[in-house]
Scaffold this active site. Structure first.
Site, PDB file in Angstrom:
ATOM      1  CB  SER A   1     -34.267  -4.587 -28.790  1.00  9.71           C
ATOM      2  OG  SER A   1     -34.794  -5.589 -27.847  1.00  9.71           O
TER       3      SER A   1
ATOM      4  CG  HIS B   1     -36.890  -8.746 -30.948  1.00  8.70           C
ATOM      5  ND1 HIS B   1     -37.594  -7.632 -30.867  1.00  8.70           N
ATOM      6  CD2 HIS B   1     -36.102  -8.317 -30.064  1.00  8.70           C
ATOM      7  CE1 HIS B   1     -36.908  -6.577 -30.021  1.00  8.70           C
ATOM      8  NE2 HIS B   1     -35.947  -7.133 -29.601  1.00  8.70           N
ATOM      9  CG  ASP B   2     -32.471 -11.968 -33.052  1.00  4.77           C
ATOM     10  OD1 ASP B   2     -32.321 -10.979 -32.235  1.00  4.77           O
ATOM     11  OD2 ASP B   2     -31.831 -13.013 -32.751  1.00  4.77           O
TER      12      ASP B   2
ATOM     13  NE  ARG C   1     -27.973 -15.558 -26.413  1.00  2.94           N
ATOM     14  CZ  ARG C   1     -27.754 -14.431 -27.240  1.00  2.94           C
ATOM     15  NH1 ARG C   1     -28.862 -13.450 -26.566  1.00  2.94           N
ATOM     16  NH2 ARG C   1     -27.490 -13.868 -28.458  1.00  2.94           N
TER      17      ARG C   1
ATOM     18  CG  ASP D   1     -40.545  -8.399 -32.200  1.00  2.00           C
ATOM     19  OD1 ASP D   1     -40.896  -9.136 -31.418  1.00  2.00           O
ATOM     20  OD2 ASP D   1     -40.046  -7.455 -32.340  1.00  2.00           O
TER      21      ASP D   1
END
Length: 385
Positions: A165, A364-365, A234, A331
């Protein structure tokens, strides 16, 4: 830590002085002015880092690890700090980056709030936190700070620089600025430049924070940060970090237990809402809002082509002998086609470039949670070395 140093346990997002190391965390202090990439000078800089393994005689086994936006330098546990790190399954004895063979250095990004100098740090010129007087932060500044840690440790050339990232951007910037300082590069779920879609999402997150009345133009007291804005930012971040497929598989339309508060007909009804609420509340208070703004903006400003007008020209600089680019099919923050383009730009005669597309559903995680998918890929790269 210097002899006789006092161990201090500060509030979660208040950086310590360089001499106040605790556990495995160590510091490099730069007493000379640190000139920022887009202007401005920091009179003094502390850079927090942790290490695992042992450096061999010629320093050829050193691996530099840059982090994503929010982690500290604590990538893995160690005898000095046995708490699990953010990449616990990847770094350590018998793990893909095996510390029996490699000396791993993880750096807390300049501008962050876990020991390295950032907006929450005290400006030695005023005795007050920098806040928004902190100069514009760029990915290049993060890369330069990483290089200072490498130099401090007496390492002339790295085996590999690694980053996921934001960390992948930092690794790319490192290799562009110092093309002869690393023989290898591993870029994970990253990009050579920020896209309009990612900029739009991060811009909205920043607006959420700045719209909170408690932000006070960046001058909030440490004991009363803009929690509502951070919580919303968040939540949006968590949505962008995962995939729609995962949401459906994990939560579907499952209802959350419990009743609404009296008079609140729009409270949490679904498990996915409860999940977002939990992770947002867990995050607030652990990360300084101004640091979040600066690092988020640094990602938007990053463009490898800025240095010469061409991404391919910059990434084709000699020095790197091997490169691995890893992307994830789900992603949408750093989509797969960006990883393919990055791998293509890294191609040059005499360089081995591998591109791997993983079908992980965690978006993405995935590099943090899909260890069954990522471990073999990273292990192959390092085993072959």
């Amino acid at each position: 830590m210097e002899p006789g140093s006092k161990i201090i346990k500060p509030p979660a997002f208040t950086p310590t002085e360089a001499r106040a190391a605790s556990g495995a965390r160590r510091f490099v202090r730069l007493e000379q002015p640190f000139r920022m990439h887009r202007g401005g000078v920091l009179p003094r800089v502390d850079i927090a880092y942790e290490t695992w393994g042992e450096l061999n005689e010629d320093g050829s086994n050193a691996v530099l690890l840059f982090t994503g936006l929010s982690p500290s330098a604590h990538a893995a546990s160690s005898p000095e700090d046995t708490s699990p790190g953010w990449w616990e399954d990847m770094v350590g004895l018998g793990r893909p980056i095996d510390t029996r063979n490699y000396f791993v250095i993880c750096v807390n990004s300049l501008g962050s709030c876990f020991g390295s100098t950032g907006p929450a740090s005290i400006d030695p010129r005023t005795g007050e936190p920098y806040r928004l007087s902190f100069p514009v932060l760029t990915i290049e500044d993060v890369a330069v700070a990483g290089r200072e840690v490498v130099r401090h440790l007496g390492i002339r050339q790295l085996h590999t620089v690694v980053g996921p990232s934001l960390g992948g951007m930092s690794a790319l910037a490192f290799c562009v600025l110092y093309p002869d300082m690393s023989r290898g590069l591993v870029a994970i779920s990253s990009a050579a430049r920020a896209t309009a879609f990612a900029i739009a999402l991060r811009s909205l997150q920043r607006e959420m924070i700045r719209s909170d009345p408690d932000w006070l133009g960046g001058n909030y007291p440490a004991e009363k940060p803009p929690l509502r804005g951070m919580r919303l930012a968040r939540k949006l971040g968590m949505i962008t970090y995962r995939s729609a497929e995962e949401w459906d598989q994990r939560f579907g339309r499952e209802r959350a237990g419990g009743e609404h508060d009296a008079g609140d007909q729009f409270g949490v009804d679904f498990e996915v809402e409860s999940y977002l609420e939990h992770h947002a509340n867990k995050f607030i208070g652990q990360f300084d809002p101004n640091c979040y703004l600066y690092l988020s903006r640094a990602m938007d400003l990053f463009d490898v082509a800025e240095h010469s007008g061409c991404v391919a020209t910059e990434l084709a600089k000699p020095g790197i002998k091997r490169a691995l680019v890893v992307g994830v099919e789900t992603d949408f923050l750093f989509p797969l086609h960006e990883q393919e383009q990055l791998a293509e730009c890294l191609e040059r005669e005499g360089r081995e470039v591998d591109f791997v597309a993983l079908p992980s559903i965690q978006g993405h995680d995935s590099f943090l949670v899909d260890m069954d998918g990522f471990r073999p890929v990273i292990a192959r790269y390092f085993d072959r070395a």
